[in-house]
Write an enzyme that holds these catalytic residues in place. Structure first.
Site, PDB file in Angstrom:
ATOM      1  N   CYS A  42      23.923 -49.382 -37.177  1.00 58.98           N
ATOM      2  CA  CYS A  42      23.638 -48.593 -36.070  1.00 58.98           C
ATOM      3  C   CYS A  42      24.729 -48.268 -35.217  1.00 58.98           C
ATOM      4  CB  CYS A  42      22.579 -49.000 -35.076  1.00 58.98           C
ATOM      5  SG  CYS A  42      22.080 -48.066 -33.910  1.00 58.98           S
ATOM      6  N   CYS A  47      23.286 -44.957 -36.367  1.00 57.64           N
ATOM      7  CA  CYS A  47      22.704 -43.797 -35.196  1.00 57.64           C
ATOM      8  C   CYS A  47      23.786 -43.359 -34.115  1.00 57.64           C
ATOM      9  CB  CYS A  47      21.783 -44.741 -34.643  1.00 57.64           C
ATOM     10  SG  CYS A  47      20.824 -45.804 -35.695  1.00 57.64           S
ATOM     11  N   LYS A  50      26.711 -40.949 -35.263  1.00 57.41           N
ATOM     12  CA  LYS A  50      25.880 -40.096 -35.712  1.00 57.41           C
ATOM     13  C   LYS A  50      25.465 -39.040 -34.683  1.00 57.41           C
ATOM     14  CE  LYS A  50      21.867 -39.543 -35.884  1.00 57.41           C
ATOM     15  NZ  LYS A  50      20.923 -40.122 -36.868  1.00 57.41           N
ATOM     16  N   TYR A 177      16.532 -38.404 -44.168  1.00 57.67           N
ATOM     17  CA  TYR A 177      17.213 -38.482 -43.117  1.00 57.67           C
ATOM     18  C   TYR A 177      18.485 -37.966 -42.972  1.00 57.67           C
ATOM     19  CZ  TYR A 177      13.421 -41.532 -40.916  1.00 57.67           C
ATOM     20  OH  TYR A 177      12.030 -41.726 -40.485  1.00 57.67           O
ATOM     21  N   GLU A 181      20.167 -34.707 -41.330  1.00 60.85           N
ATOM     22  CA  GLU A 181      21.039 -34.715 -40.307  1.00 60.85           C
ATOM     23  C   GLU A 181      22.615 -33.997 -40.506  1.00 60.85           C
ATOM     24  OE1 GLU A 181      20.302 -38.701 -38.943  1.00 60.85           O
ATOM     25  OE2 GLU A 181      18.751 -38.096 -38.011  1.00 60.85           O
ATOM     26  N   HIS A 436       5.058 -26.641 -16.036  1.00 63.36           N
ATOM     27  CA  HIS A 436       5.405 -25.538 -16.269  1.00 63.36           C
ATOM     28  C   HIS A 436       6.738 -25.189 -15.687  1.00 63.36           C
ATOM     29  CE1 HIS A 436       4.809 -21.448 -17.793  1.00 63.36           C
ATOM     30  NE2 HIS A 436       5.073 -20.925 -16.641  1.00 63.36           N
ATOM     31  N   GLU A 441       5.055 -28.701 -22.295  1.00 61.25           N
ATOM     32  CA  GLU A 441       3.587 -28.650 -21.851  1.00 61.25           C
ATOM     33  C   GLU A 441       2.793 -28.316 -22.843  1.00 61.25           C
ATOM     34  OE1 GLU A 441       3.180 -25.165 -19.500  1.00 61.25           O
ATOM     35  OE2 GLU A 441       5.046 -24.411 -20.012  1.00 61.25           O
TER      36      GLU A 441
HETATM   37  P1  NDP Z   1      15.831 -41.446 -47.084  1.00 59.80           P
HETATM   38  O1  NDP Z   1      15.111 -42.395 -47.865  1.00 59.80           O
HETATM   39  O2  NDP Z   1      15.415 -40.793 -45.766  1.00 59.80           O
HETATM   40  O3  NDP Z   1      16.123 -40.350 -48.327  1.00 59.80           O
HETATM   41  C1  NDP Z   1      16.627 -40.595 -49.622  1.00 59.80           C
HETATM   42  C2  NDP Z   1      16.449 -39.116 -50.534  1.00 59.80           C
HETATM   43  O4  NDP Z   1      17.264 -39.670 -51.627  1.00 59.80           O
HETATM   44  C3  NDP Z   1      15.331 -38.426 -50.607  1.00 59.80           C
HETATM   45  O5  NDP Z   1      15.560 -37.321 -50.786  1.00 59.80           O
HETATM   46  C4  NDP Z   1      15.187 -38.952 -52.208  1.00 59.80           C
HETATM   47  O6  NDP Z   1      14.382 -38.203 -52.954  1.00 59.80           O
HETATM   48  C5  NDP Z   1      16.613 -39.185 -52.657  1.00 59.80           C
HETATM   49  N1  NDP Z   1      16.793 -40.068 -53.498  1.00 59.80           N
HETATM   50  C6  NDP Z   1      16.414 -41.496 -53.555  1.00 59.80           C
HETATM   51  N2  NDP Z   1      16.902 -42.133 -54.732  1.00 59.80           N
HETATM   52  C7  NDP Z   1      17.624 -41.351 -55.213  1.00 59.80           C
HETATM   53  C8  NDP Z   1      18.381 -41.510 -56.567  1.00 59.80           C
HETATM   54  N3  NDP Z   1      18.259 -42.825 -57.122  1.00 59.80           N
HETATM   55  N4  NDP Z   1      18.843 -40.682 -57.077  1.00 59.80           N
HETATM   56  C9  NDP Z   1      18.866 -39.171 -56.299  1.00 59.80           C
HETATM   57  N5  NDP Z   1      18.054 -38.931 -55.184  1.00 59.80           N
HETATM   58  C10 NDP Z   1      17.514 -40.188 -54.889  1.00 59.80           C
HETATM   59  O7  NDP Z   1      17.251 -42.252 -47.196  1.00 59.80           O
HETATM   60  P2  NDP Z   1      18.693 -41.629 -46.317  1.00 59.80           P
HETATM   61  O8  NDP Z   1      19.782 -42.392 -47.365  1.00 59.80           O
HETATM   62  O9  NDP Z   1      18.622 -40.276 -45.789  1.00 59.80           O
HETATM   63  O10 NDP Z   1      18.470 -42.759 -45.168  1.00 59.80           O
HETATM   64  C11 NDP Z   1      18.409 -44.255 -45.420  1.00 59.80           C
HETATM   65  C12 NDP Z   1      17.596 -44.918 -44.482  1.00 59.80           C
HETATM   66  O11 NDP Z   1      18.193 -44.800 -43.049  1.00 59.80           O
HETATM   67  C13 NDP Z   1      16.267 -43.769 -43.983  1.00 59.80           C
HETATM   68  O12 NDP Z   1      15.299 -44.089 -44.873  1.00 59.80           O
HETATM   69  C14 NDP Z   1      16.003 -44.104 -42.496  1.00 59.80           C
HETATM   70  O13 NDP Z   1      15.284 -45.340 -42.556  1.00 59.80           O
HETATM   71  C15 NDP Z   1      17.208 -44.582 -42.053  1.00 59.80           C
HETATM   72  N6  NDP Z   1      17.931 -43.374 -40.922  1.00 59.80           N
HETATM   73  C16 NDP Z   1      17.219 -43.350 -39.961  1.00 59.80           C
HETATM   74  C17 NDP Z   1      17.564 -42.267 -39.313  1.00 59.80           C
HETATM   75  C18 NDP Z   1      16.869 -41.868 -37.877  1.00 59.80           C
HETATM   76  O14 NDP Z   1      16.247 -42.675 -37.571  1.00 59.80           O
HETATM   77  N7  NDP Z   1      17.078 -40.881 -37.379  1.00 59.80           N
HETATM   78  C19 NDP Z   1      18.725 -41.469 -39.338  1.00 59.80           C
HETATM   79  C20 NDP Z   1      19.508 -41.921 -40.853  1.00 59.80           C
HETATM   80  C21 NDP Z   1      19.275 -42.906 -41.692  1.00 59.80           C
HETATM   81  P3  NDP Z   1      12.772 -38.164 -52.984  1.00 59.80           P
HETATM   82  O15 NDP Z   1      12.576 -36.782 -51.833  1.00 59.80           O
HETATM   83  O16 NDP Z   1      12.579 -37.763 -54.459  1.00 59.80           O
HETATM   84  O17 NDP Z   1      12.477 -39.303 -52.731  1.00 59.80           O
END
Ligand code: NDP
Length: 447
Positions: A42, A47, A50, A177, A181, A436, A441
């Site tokens: 983080c 976080c 970022k 995520y 972002e 307002h 709101e």
């Molecule tokens: P996410 O789980 O959000 O997204 C992963 C993405 O990668 C999905 O689109 C998924 O596809 C795809 N994917 C997963 N496995 C594979 C693979 N083997 N090959 C190709 N594509 C794949 O993960 P992130 O890496 O973006 O973030 C990790 C975690 O970190 C998040 O889950 C969240 O918990 C945390 N995070 C939180 C934030 C916040 O609170 N604002 C900001 C950044 C991270 P599909 O759609 O098919 O599942």
């Protein structure tokens, strides 16, 4: 039997730091091992940096909009090294502050890699072995990188904060995520951004109306999306550019590939088997509701348990562990109604059930929405609409889910989530007089 420590924590991220500090305050003799930098994902490469980049990126549109509000803004240029270096300096400051917090609570920091050598034994990379009555695994997770040919040419969220320059063209693999972002960020910094995901969805798990709105706005801004698009190979050409082969799509030339394809618990090579700690199929430490693993003296909190990969959840788990084990106050984390946000451009936020989850769980559901163009966007000539959606139990009127996309919605959601968690109804929301003129709101005016 006496041990060197009452508690040995492996990993000084959000969960481990909280657990160590609070356990020490409860009177435990505590050490924490960290192989990289105190603060964890983080603070060091997640976080915090970022969010600072998000603030930096916002100026791109704010400076343009300012002209519509009467300001004579000359053409401005952006310096990535300036922003990057300021952000990294802030990370250094926080790293020092976290270190100071631990030491001022009497926690010994061990700058070494630690592995389990038994239920009460920890082997350190400096050659020592120490013992502890309780061991807490709080080692977090690392970015998953697909095994396509040439994957080593790509970067992850670990490296992205250190880029020497903003890439002219960036391909982001994944649509969760991190992908959304950083897509927003790089677009604002002037990159041409392409998101490629293996499925047809972005941000699976969020309400479909909100996801659709983000997709529409992103397309309108000029981001490209490729769905059902698995990366097959990445090759670096003589000019330094990366040639990317995508299944079912035309090949693409870019300057940077960012993998944002989920995160994997850091359990490999940690010696967990030696202590009888079971892992699940994803390599996460299996724990019970009290964060205890299958070995009685070993606990785990945070991303390494792969429950909810969010910093505030890891902090709650660390606090609950410390209060339960060393504070004489048994505490369990309540995982219901955890608000979350994606700092995309614009951001989105949610708490509770999506419309489809609510229909599946409750049967009878009522949905209210407000689809509006924020006042500021109207004057700025920006054709971007916000969407707030409220999902209610059809029988009782209780608000079971709230989903929003638009300016500042993460800030608004934190307050609204209190009402949702408290179980308030739509009528109780509507009883409150609108403040307002605000965007928030709309929460008490939904039709
Ligand atoms: P996410 O789980 O959000 O997204 C992963 C993405 O990668 C999905 O689109 C998924 O596809 C795809 N994917 C997963 N496995 C594979 C693979 N083997 N090959 C190709 N594509 C794949 O993960 P992130 O890496 O973006 O973030 C990790 C975690 O970190 C998040 O889950 C969240 O918990 C945390 N995070 C939180 C934030 C916040 O609170 N604002 C900001 C950044 C991270 P599909 O759609 O098919 O599942």
């Amino acid at each position: 039997m006496t041990y060197d420590y009452d508690l040995f924590v492996i990993g000084a991220g959000s969960g481990g730091t909280r657990a160590a500090r609070v356990s020490a305050a409860h009177g435990a003799r505590v050490a924490v091992a960290e192989e990289y930098r105190v603060g964890g994902t983080c603070v060091i490469r997640g976080c915090v940096p970022k969010k600072l980049l998000i603030y930096g990126a916002h100026f791109a549109e704010d400076l343009k909009d300012a002209r519509r509000f009467g300001w004579d803004v000359p053409d401005c240029s952006f310096s990535w090294p300036t922003l990057r270096n300021h952000v990294l300096a802030e990370v250094d400051r926080l790293n020092a502050a976290y270190t100071q917090t631990l030491t001022s609570h009497g926690v010994e920091i061990v700058a070494a890699r630690a592995t389990l050598a038994g239920p009460h034994d920890v082997a350190l990379s400096d050659g020592r072995t120490v013992t502890a009555g309780t061991i807490l695994i709080a080692v977090g997770a690392h970015p998953a990188v697909p095994t396509c040919a040439g994957h080593e040419h790509g970067i992850t969220s670990n490296e992205v904060f250190h880029l020497p320059e903003v890439p002219g063209r960036i391909l982001i693999a994944g649509a969760g995520y991190i992908a959304n972002e950083f897509a927003g960020l790089f677009h604002q910094f002037g990159s041409h951004v392409t998101i490629a995901n293996r499925s047809r969805d972005i941000l699976r798990g969020y309400d479909v109306s909100i996801r659709d709105r983000l997709l529409q706005i992103s397309l309108m801004k000029g981001l490209d999306f490729k769905f059902d698009a698995t990366i097959e190979a990445i090759e670096r050409g003589g000019d330094g550019a990366l040639a990317v082969r995508l299944a079912g799509h035309d090949p693409l030339n870019v300057d940077c590939v960012l993998f944002a394809t989920g995160r994997v618990p850091n359990t490999s090579g940690l010696g967990l088997e030696a202590a009888g700690v079971d892992l699940d199929v994803h390599g996460a430490v299996v724990v019970d509701a009290d964060n205890r693993s299958t070995c009685e003296s070993v606990y785990a909190v945070g991303d390494v348990t792969n429950r909810v990969q969010l910093t505030p959840v890891a902090i709650r788990e660390g606090q609950a562990f410390a209060d339960s084990v060393f504070g004489g106050k048994p505490t369990r984390v309540d995982y219901d109604c955890i608000p979350s946000a994606v700092f995309s451009h614009p951001p989105l936020a949610a708490v509770g059930l999506t419309e489809s989850q609510a229909k599946e769980k409750l049967g009878s559901v009522k949905v209210y929405a407000s689809d509006f163009r924020p006042m500021k966007n109207v004057l700025a000539g920006r054709d971007e609409r916000a969407l707030y959606k409220m999902v209610c139990d059809g029988e009782t009127g209780r608000v079971v889910g709230l989903h929003m996309i638009g300016p500042d919605v993460p800030e608004i959601m934190q307050a609204a989530a209190i009402a949702v968690k408290a179980g308030l109804t739509k009528d109780q929301f509507d009883d409150v007089v609108a403040l307002h003129p605000t965007m928030a709101e709309e929460l008490v005016l939904m039709k």
